[in-house]
Design a protein around this motif. Structure first.
Motif, PDB file in Angstrom:
ATOM      1  N   ALA A 108      30.938  10.201   9.847  1.00 35.35           N
ATOM      2  CA  ALA A 108      31.134   8.786  10.161  1.00 35.35           C
ATOM      3  C   ALA A 108      30.193   7.913   9.341  1.00 35.35           C
ATOM      4  O   ALA A 108      30.593   6.873   8.794  1.00 35.35           O
ATOM      5  CB  ALA A 108      30.913   8.556  11.660  1.00 35.35           C
ATOM      6  N   LEU A 109      28.929   8.312   9.231  1.00 29.40           N
ATOM      7  CA  LEU A 109      27.969   7.536   8.448  1.00 29.40           C
ATOM      8  C   LEU A 109      28.297   7.604   6.965  1.00 29.40           C
ATOM      9  O   LEU A 109      28.139   6.612   6.230  1.00 29.40           O
ATOM     10  CB  LEU A 109      26.552   8.058   8.710  1.00 29.40           C
ATOM     11  N   ALA A 110      28.756   8.760   6.511  1.00 27.17           N
ATOM     12  CA  ALA A 110      29.130   8.903   5.099  1.00 27.17           C
ATOM     13  C   ALA A 110      30.230   7.913   4.729  1.00 27.17           C
ATOM     14  O   ALA A 110      30.186   7.296   3.649  1.00 27.17           O
ATOM     15  CB  ALA A 110      29.585  10.336   4.827  1.00 27.17           C
ATOM     16  N   ASP A 111      31.210   7.753   5.592  1.00 32.97           N
ATOM     17  CA  ASP A 111      32.289   6.803   5.305  1.00 32.97           C
ATOM     18  C   ASP A 111      31.769   5.371   5.241  1.00 32.97           C
ATOM     19  O   ASP A 111      32.197   4.573   4.389  1.00 32.97           O
ATOM     20  CB  ASP A 111      33.388   6.918   6.369  1.00 32.97           C
ATOM     21  N   LEU A 112      30.854   5.021   6.126  1.00 32.06           N
ATOM     22  CA  LEU A 112      30.271   3.679   6.094  1.00 32.06           C
ATOM     23  C   LEU A 112      29.546   3.420   4.774  1.00 32.06           C
ATOM     24  O   LEU A 112      29.629   2.327   4.204  1.00 32.06           O
ATOM     25  CB  LEU A 112      29.311   3.494   7.269  1.00 32.06           C
ATOM     26  N   TRP A 113      28.833   4.399   4.291  1.00 31.84           N
ATOM     27  CA  TRP A 113      28.088   4.249   3.042  1.00 31.84           C
ATOM     28  C   TRP A 113      28.996   4.225   1.817  1.00 31.84           C
ATOM     29  O   TRP A 113      28.647   3.629   0.799  1.00 31.84           O
ATOM     30  CB  TRP A 113      27.074   5.389   2.916  1.00 31.84           C
ATOM     31  N   LEU A 114      30.157   4.899   1.901  1.00 33.24           N
ATOM     32  CA  LEU A 114      31.056   4.967   0.744  1.00 33.24           C
ATOM     33  C   LEU A 114      31.911   3.717   0.596  1.00 33.24           C
ATOM     34  O   LEU A 114      32.312   3.373  -0.530  1.00 33.24           O
ATOM     35  CB  LEU A 114      31.971   6.195   0.865  1.00 33.24           C
ATOM     36  N   PRO A 235      14.625  17.490   5.802  1.00 36.45           N
ATOM     37  CA  PRO A 235      15.231  17.559   7.133  1.00 36.45           C
ATOM     38  C   PRO A 235      16.699  17.968   7.075  1.00 36.45           C
ATOM     39  O   PRO A 235      17.452  17.491   6.201  1.00 36.45           O
ATOM     40  CB  PRO A 235      15.063  16.133   7.668  1.00 36.45           C
ATOM     41  N   ALA A 236      17.102  18.830   7.988  1.00 34.60           N
ATOM     42  CA  ALA A 236      18.462  19.376   7.970  1.00 34.60           C
ATOM     43  C   ALA A 236      19.521  18.287   8.067  1.00 34.60           C
ATOM     44  O   ALA A 236      20.583  18.374   7.435  1.00 34.60           O
ATOM     45  CB  ALA A 236      18.628  20.372   9.115  1.00 34.60           C
ATOM     46  N   GLN A 237      19.212  17.224   8.853  1.00 35.19           N
ATOM     47  CA  GLN A 237      20.211  16.175   8.995  1.00 35.19           C
ATOM     48  C   GLN A 237      20.415  15.399   7.700  1.00 35.19           C
ATOM     49  O   GLN A 237      21.518  14.927   7.403  1.00 35.19           O
ATOM     50  CB  GLN A 237      19.867  15.235  10.144  1.00 35.19           C
ATOM     51  N   GLU A 238      19.362  15.291   6.872  1.00 39.49           N
ATOM     52  CA  GLU A 238      19.518  14.628   5.576  1.00 39.49           C
ATOM     53  C   GLU A 238      20.356  15.474   4.625  1.00 39.49           C
ATOM     54  O   GLU A 238      21.176  14.946   3.867  1.00 39.49           O
ATOM     55  CB  GLU A 238      18.149  14.335   4.955  1.00 39.49           C
ATOM     56  N   VAL A 239      20.149  16.779   4.652  1.00 38.79           N
ATOM     57  CA  VAL A 239      20.949  17.672   3.815  1.00 38.79           C
ATOM     58  C   VAL A 239      22.415  17.565   4.194  1.00 38.79           C
ATOM     59  O   VAL A 239      23.298  17.421   3.323  1.00 38.79           O
ATOM     60  CB  VAL A 239      20.466  19.128   3.956  1.00 38.79           C
ATOM     61  N   MET A 240      22.712  17.612   5.498  1.00 40.76           N
ATOM     62  CA  MET A 240      24.103  17.519   5.940  1.00 40.76           C
ATOM     63  C   MET A 240      24.705  16.164   5.578  1.00 40.76           C
ATOM     64  O   MET A 240      25.867  16.093   5.144  1.00 40.76           O
ATOM     65  CB  MET A 240      24.212  17.765   7.441  1.00 40.76           C
ATOM     66  N   LEU A 241      23.955  15.096   5.727  1.00 40.78           N
ATOM     67  CA  LEU A 241      24.486  13.776   5.425  1.00 40.78           C
ATOM     68  C   LEU A 241      24.796  13.631   3.936  1.00 40.78           C
ATOM     69  O   LEU A 241      25.837  13.091   3.552  1.00 40.78           O
ATOM     70  CB  LEU A 241      23.489  12.699   5.860  1.00 40.78           C
ATOM     71  N   TYR A 242      23.911  14.130   3.096  1.00 37.97           N
ATOM     72  CA  TYR A 242      24.146  14.064   1.651  1.00 37.97           C
ATOM     73  C   TYR A 242      25.423  14.818   1.279  1.00 37.97           C
ATOM     74  O   TYR A 242      26.270  14.316   0.525  1.00 37.97           O
ATOM     75  CB  TYR A 242      22.953  14.650   0.909  1.00 37.97           C
ATOM     76  N   LEU A 243      25.588  16.021   1.814  1.00 38.84           N
ATOM     77  CA  LEU A 243      26.775  16.819   1.506  1.00 38.84           C
ATOM     78  C   LEU A 243      28.025  16.236   2.148  1.00 38.84           C
ATOM     79  O   LEU A 243      29.130  16.387   1.616  1.00 38.84           O
ATOM     80  CB  LEU A 243      26.553  18.268   1.953  1.00 38.84           C
ATOM     81  N   ALA A 244      27.867  15.547   3.276  1.00 40.34           N
ATOM     82  CA  ALA A 244      29.011  14.878   3.900  1.00 40.34           C
ATOM     83  C   ALA A 244      29.513  13.738   3.027  1.00 40.34           C
ATOM     84  O   ALA A 244      30.722  13.484   2.944  1.00 40.34           O
ATOM     85  CB  ALA A 244      28.615  14.353   5.284  1.00 40.34           C
ATOM     86  N   VAL A 245      28.595  13.026   2.358  1.00 39.08           N
ATOM     87  CA  VAL A 245      28.999  11.960   1.447  1.00 39.08           C
ATOM     88  C   VAL A 245      29.781  12.531   0.270  1.00 39.08           C
ATOM     89  O   VAL A 245      30.827  11.994  -0.127  1.00 39.08           O
ATOM     90  CB  VAL A 245      27.762  11.180   0.949  1.00 39.08           C
ATOM     91  N   THR A 342      23.982   6.940  -1.246  1.00 37.88           N
ATOM     92  CA  THR A 342      22.854   7.522  -0.510  1.00 37.88           C
ATOM     93  C   THR A 342      21.518   6.901  -0.915  1.00 37.88           C
ATOM     94  O   THR A 342      20.468   7.543  -0.785  1.00 37.88           O
ATOM     95  CB  THR A 342      22.804   9.048  -0.732  1.00 37.88           C
ATOM     96  N   LYS A 343      21.545   5.655  -1.373  1.00 36.03           N
ATOM     97  CA  LYS A 343      20.301   5.009  -1.783  1.00 36.03           C
ATOM     98  C   LYS A 343      19.323   4.866  -0.624  1.00 36.03           C
ATOM     99  O   LYS A 343      18.110   4.776  -0.836  1.00 36.03           O
ATOM    100  CB  LYS A 343      20.604   3.643  -2.397  1.00 36.03           C
ATOM    101  N   ASN A 344      19.854   4.808   0.601  1.00 38.06           N
ATOM    102  CA  ASN A 344      18.982   4.675   1.768  1.00 38.06           C
ATOM    103  C   ASN A 344      18.525   6.027   2.312  1.00 38.06           C
ATOM    104  O   ASN A 344      17.814   6.075   3.320  1.00 38.06           O
ATOM    105  CB  ASN A 344      19.704   3.910   2.881  1.00 38.06           C
ATOM    106  N   LEU A 345      18.921   7.107   1.650  1.00 37.56           N
ATOM    107  CA  LEU A 345      18.517   8.441   2.084  1.00 37.56           C
ATOM    108  C   LEU A 345      17.255   8.828   1.312  1.00 37.56           C
ATOM    109  O   LEU A 345      17.301   8.993   0.091  1.00 37.56           O
ATOM    110  CB  LEU A 345      19.650   9.440   1.801  1.00 37.56           C
ATOM    111  N   PRO A 346      16.133   8.988   1.995  1.00 37.85           N
ATOM    112  CA  PRO A 346      14.858   9.190   1.289  1.00 37.85           C
ATOM    113  C   PRO A 346      14.851  10.343   0.301  1.00 37.85           C
ATOM    114  O   PRO A 346      14.299  10.220  -0.798  1.00 37.85           O
ATOM    115  CB  PRO A 346      13.870   9.428   2.437  1.00 37.85           C
TER     116      PRO A 346
END
Length: 462
Positions: A108-114, A235-245, A342-346
């Motif tokens: 869901a967050l990936a779609d918002l960022w895309l 962090p695992a959630q950052e890895v998943m979010l990056y790959l979700a994008v 993913t500019k907001n992903l550290p």
């Protein structure tokens, strides 16, 4: 192509072959194992294939071929079963409800960022969470589409090569060569099962090879994502979010441009038409490996490697060059889109670097296409593709960038990747009217393009 294990009279050529051998004093029962097998008997009969190879495969060929559908060049049931067997050698935990929720939230967050960085719209379906076995099951239909053309040519090439090298009387005894009609496809199916099983151990999503492997669906693999993030201290959630994008970007690209998948498969089909099988190398492989007739995997191991790797024809090279460029363009576009989203992903830069190293050293896409069509993806092409998309967007905007995906004729070629700055002028010339083309040609012939630009004197030009 039809792989019929029976000849035109309806007789089983294997049975007829063994009958002929028995009439000449040869004991067919010895073919069920190495014991009592008289290699010289076959040599004296003029069979050019190495008897050690035949002793290992005859016990398996009949049952495998009879189990194979007559209208299919590959025993796909065997391929899928073997892929599952590969998975049983490792761990494949079931997806938990917590992982399903994490995948849903990341998607869901990936779609918002895309949404702000591409004109391609979201698909109507959601993102699922799969275990490795589910990836094998859900992607298998696409693997058949990709590998089918290659397998058909391998089977046909093997049959033709064997027939050409056998004495005519032996071809007749084998029912015109029908005994071997499915052998190439059978071995190719076993190799594909091995490759698919190994790929399942490292993929992170349904698009990890550059195309959606489950049409109309999208998925992330929590176990693959966890393995991808091992040792990164991210962090695992950052890895998943990056790959979700990345997954969401690829899904949007292919859903909006369905010609992409068709073009990739067409290029593989074009390549497969030039495949030739090296029988001598097959025989050498048989000599180098001790067969266990009760173990079908021994046959696969013997014929693995580059047995089917072709000496490229000119047309095959053209197809491979186009395929390499197309896959590089896909990867370059996805890399740029993911970078922007993913500019907001550290830790996004570190994850991008990890993904680039994965591609450079050989990830799922590289392994799949290397084993399937002998395509060695060059990291240089991917870097140049990324540079092209970045340059084009800076000069024309992201809407124009995405419009280049409208069809194969609008995309850059491999030569364009070497000169992104000249792509626009070359494309404008191709799309120019007759009068514009004539004017440009006249200016070129008159040396107009060699004139120094304003602010540049003749000395600078020299």
């Amino acid at each position: 192509m039809t792989n019929n294990p029976y000849d035109s009279t309806g007789r089983d050529p294997l049975e007829e072959f063994l009958k002929k051998l028995q009439e000449q004093g040869f004991d067919p029962s010895a073919m069920n194992g190495a014991a009592g097998f008289d290699a010289d008997a076959l040599k004296n009969m003029g069979i050019p294939l190495d008897p050690s190879m035949l002793s290992g495969i005859f016990a398996q060929v009949n049952s495998m071929m009879n189990a194979q559908p007559n209208d299919d060049p590959v025993n796909w049931d065997m391929a899928k079963q073997h892929a599952r067997q590969v998975l049983t050698m490792g761990e494949d935990p079931s997806v938990t409800s917590t992982q399903v929720g994490a995948v849903r939230d990341a998607a869901a967050l990936a779609d918002l960022w895309l949404d702000p960085v591409t004109v391609f719209e979201r698909p109507s379906f959601g993102v699922e969470a799969w275990a490795k076995a589910e990836w094998v099951e859900n992607s298998f239909a696409t693997w058949k589409d990709i590998a089918g053309p290659v397998a058909e040519e391998v089977s046909a090439a093997m049959t033709s090569s064997i027939q050409q090298q056998m004495p005519e009387d032996m071809v007749g005894m084998l029912g015109g060569g029908n005994l071997f009609a499915g052998l190439g496809g059978m071995m190719f199916g076993m190799q594909m099962g091995q490759a698919i099983g190994k790929l399942a151990e490292e993929v992170v999503s349904s698009t990890d090879i550059g195309i959606p492997l489950a049409q109309g669906r999208s998925a992330l693999l929590p176990s693959g994502i966890a393995a991808f993030g091992e040792g990164l201290e991210i962090p695992a959630q950052e890895v998943m979010l990056y790959l979700a994008v990345r997954e969401a970007a690829l899904i949007r690209l292919h859903k909006t441009n369905p010609w992409l998948r068709e073009d990739i498969i067409d290029l593989i089909t074009r390549f497969s038409r030039g495949i030739r099988v090296d029988i001598e190398r097959m025989q050498q492989a048989a000599n180098d490996i001790d067969f266990d007739p009760s173990n079908p995997e021994a046959m696969m191991d013997a014929f693995a490697g580059d047995i089917f790797k072709p000496q490229l024809t000119e047309d095959q090279q053209l197809a491979l060059d186009r395929l390499e460029t197309l896959l590089a363009l896909i990867e370059g576009w996805v890399s740029l889109i993911t970078e922007q989203a993913t500019k907001n992903l550290p830790m996004a830069p570190q994850l991008a670097e990890t993904m680039a190293r994965r591609r450079a050293t050989g990830g799922p896409a590289e392994h799949a296409f290397s084993q399937l069509v002998g395509l060695e993806l060059r990291p240089r092409k991917m870097r140049e593709a990324l540079a092209f998309w970045r340059h084009y967007e800076e000069n024309h905007g992201f809407e124009a960038r995405d419009q280049l995906w409208e069809g194969p004729e609008t995309l850059p070629t491999g030569e364009d990747l070497d000169d992104p700055a000249g792509f626009t002028s070359r494309r404008a010339l191709l799309n120019a009217s007759e009068d514009e083309f004539d004017a440009a040609l006249e200016k070129l012939l008159a040396g107009g393009y060699d004139e120094p630009s304003e602010g540049t004197d003749s000395k600078d030009k020299e």
